[in-house]
Design a protein around this motif. Structure first.
Motif, PDB file in Angstrom:
ATOM      1  N   GLN A  18       0.883  -1.131   0.026  1.00  0.00           N
ATOM      2  CA  GLN A  18      -0.032  -0.142   0.012  1.00  0.00           C
ATOM      3  C   GLN A  18       0.841   1.225  -0.161  1.00  0.00           C
ATOM      4  O   GLN A  18       1.805   1.086   0.616  1.00  0.00           O
ATOM      5  N   ARG A 108      -5.002   6.646  -2.094  1.00  0.00           N
ATOM      6  CA  ARG A 108      -4.408   5.415  -1.526  1.00  0.00           C
ATOM      7  C   ARG A 108      -4.468   4.230  -2.665  1.00  0.00           C
ATOM      8  O   ARG A 108      -5.603   4.328  -3.250  1.00  0.00           O
ATOM      9  N   ALA A 110      -3.429  -0.037  -3.423  1.00  0.00           N
ATOM     10  CA  ALA A 110      -3.032  -1.315  -2.805  1.00  0.00           C
ATOM     11  C   ALA A 110      -2.862  -2.180  -3.846  1.00  0.00           C
ATOM     12  O   ALA A 110      -3.577  -2.489  -4.879  1.00  0.00           O
ATOM     13  N   ILE A 123      -9.776  -1.570  -2.654  1.00  0.00           N
ATOM     14  CA  ILE A 123      -9.834  -0.785  -1.324  1.00  0.00           C
ATOM     15  C   ILE A 123     -10.847   0.511  -1.737  1.00  0.00           C
ATOM     16  O   ILE A 123     -11.075   0.836  -2.814  1.00  0.00           O
ATOM     17  N   SER A 215      -6.264  -1.201   6.141  1.00  0.00           N
ATOM     18  CA  SER A 215      -6.114  -0.036   5.597  1.00  0.00           C
ATOM     19  C   SER A 215      -6.106   1.260   6.453  1.00  0.00           C
ATOM     20  O   SER A 215      -5.950   1.143   7.809  1.00  0.00           O
ATOM     21  N   ARG A 219     -10.940   4.111   5.255  1.00  0.00           N
ATOM     22  CA  ARG A 219     -10.588   3.146   4.131  1.00  0.00           C
ATOM     23  C   ARG A 219     -10.914   1.542   4.617  1.00  0.00           C
ATOM     24  O   ARG A 219     -10.979   1.179   5.783  1.00  0.00           O
ATOM     25  N   GLY A 221     -11.085  -2.446   2.780  1.00  0.00           N
ATOM     26  CA  GLY A 221     -10.413  -3.331   1.790  1.00  0.00           C
ATOM     27  C   GLY A 221     -10.444  -4.808   1.871  1.00  0.00           C
ATOM     28  O   GLY A 221     -10.523  -5.098   3.005  1.00  0.00           O
ATOM     29  N   GLU A 234       1.871  -8.460   4.485  1.00  0.00           N
ATOM     30  CA  GLU A 234       2.124  -6.904   4.390  1.00  0.00           C
ATOM     31  C   GLU A 234       3.287  -6.604   4.148  1.00  0.00           C
ATOM     32  O   GLU A 234       4.241  -6.992   4.915  1.00  0.00           O
TER      33      GLU A 234
END
Length: 236
Positions: A18, A108, A110, A123, A215, A219, A221, A234
């Motif tokens: 992200q 943003r 992702a 997202i 997130s 947000r 997702g 991640e």
């Protein structure tokens, strides 16, 4: 957080990246230099400069990340597109099958990257729900659940499930050849889940797993795959 990988994800891992699309001017210039001519043409079609800059930041970073996996320059990464427009990487070593999917919402982005299985990621910026949109997104059973929710819970539940549906459709690679109602969820379940039905089929739904994406504030997702034994790693 794990370091940036020189090799593809392990067979059961989905790497999720992200980043903020509101890059500084120096990053924007560097990203512009590594885009293909087709991507630059697309960027210049945006009416607003903010949207153009965010497109450049998304595609540039995508190229940089894939280049790290593939051990090549970002400019050398090649893309093809499926019948419904889902991109795939055409420049891979023999025996490799890096699969990826990119999503962005406002500032943003992702990206999900997997090894040899299709994935989808979405997202969403949690915002005011437009009138009538729930009728288009939810099945009759989902609408019954949604209408029974306290008003203060509807916004977060709507966008969590919208992200789930988008991620599933993107994993299929069919775009909106299927409506959002093709995937039906139990709205009472938050976080990781599976559909109740896929195209009305409860057995097909058992083949899917959807994992919640951690997130930023405001947000939500999801990452989706038609596979059971996988998990999110991640990245940074």
């Amino acid at each position: 957080m794990p370091p940036r990988p020189p090799t593809p994800p392990a067979s059961r891992d989905v790497h999720v990246w992200q980043w903020d699309l509101d890059a500084d001017e120096g990053s924007l210039d560097r990203n512009w230099e590594i885009l293909s001519e087709e991507e630059r043409v697309r960027a210049d079609k945006f009416r607003f400069e903010r949207h153009r800059r965010r497109f450049v930041a998304a595609r540039g970073r995508l190229r940089q990340i894939l280049a790290d996996y593939l051990a090549m320059s970002p400019q050398a990464v090649g893309f093809g597109y499926g019948d419904e427009g889902k991109p795939f990487c055409t420049t891979q070593p023999s025996g490799w099958r890096i699969c990826f999917n990119l999503s962005h919402s406002d500032n943003r982005a992702a990206l999900a990257v997997a090894n040899d299985f299709e994935i989808g990621i979405d997202i969403e910026h949690v915002r005011t729900i437009e009138d009538g949109v729930a009728l288009q997104v939810f099945s009759p059973a989902e609408r019954t659940q949604f209408d029974a929710l306290p008003p203060g819970e509807r916004q977060s539940v709507f966008f969590e499930n919208w992200a789930r549906k988008e991620a599933c459709l993107k994993a299929l690679g069919t775009g909106f050849a299927h409506p959002p109602t093709h995937f039906e969820f139990d709205l009472a379940i938050g976080g990781d889940t599976a559909p109740r039905f896929v195209g009305g089929d409860a057995e097909e739904a058992k083949c899917w797993r959807i994992r919640a994406l951690r997130s930023a504030m405001n947000r939500t997702g999801s990452v989706a795959a038609r596979r059971l034994d996988w998990s999110i790693v991640e990245m940074n």
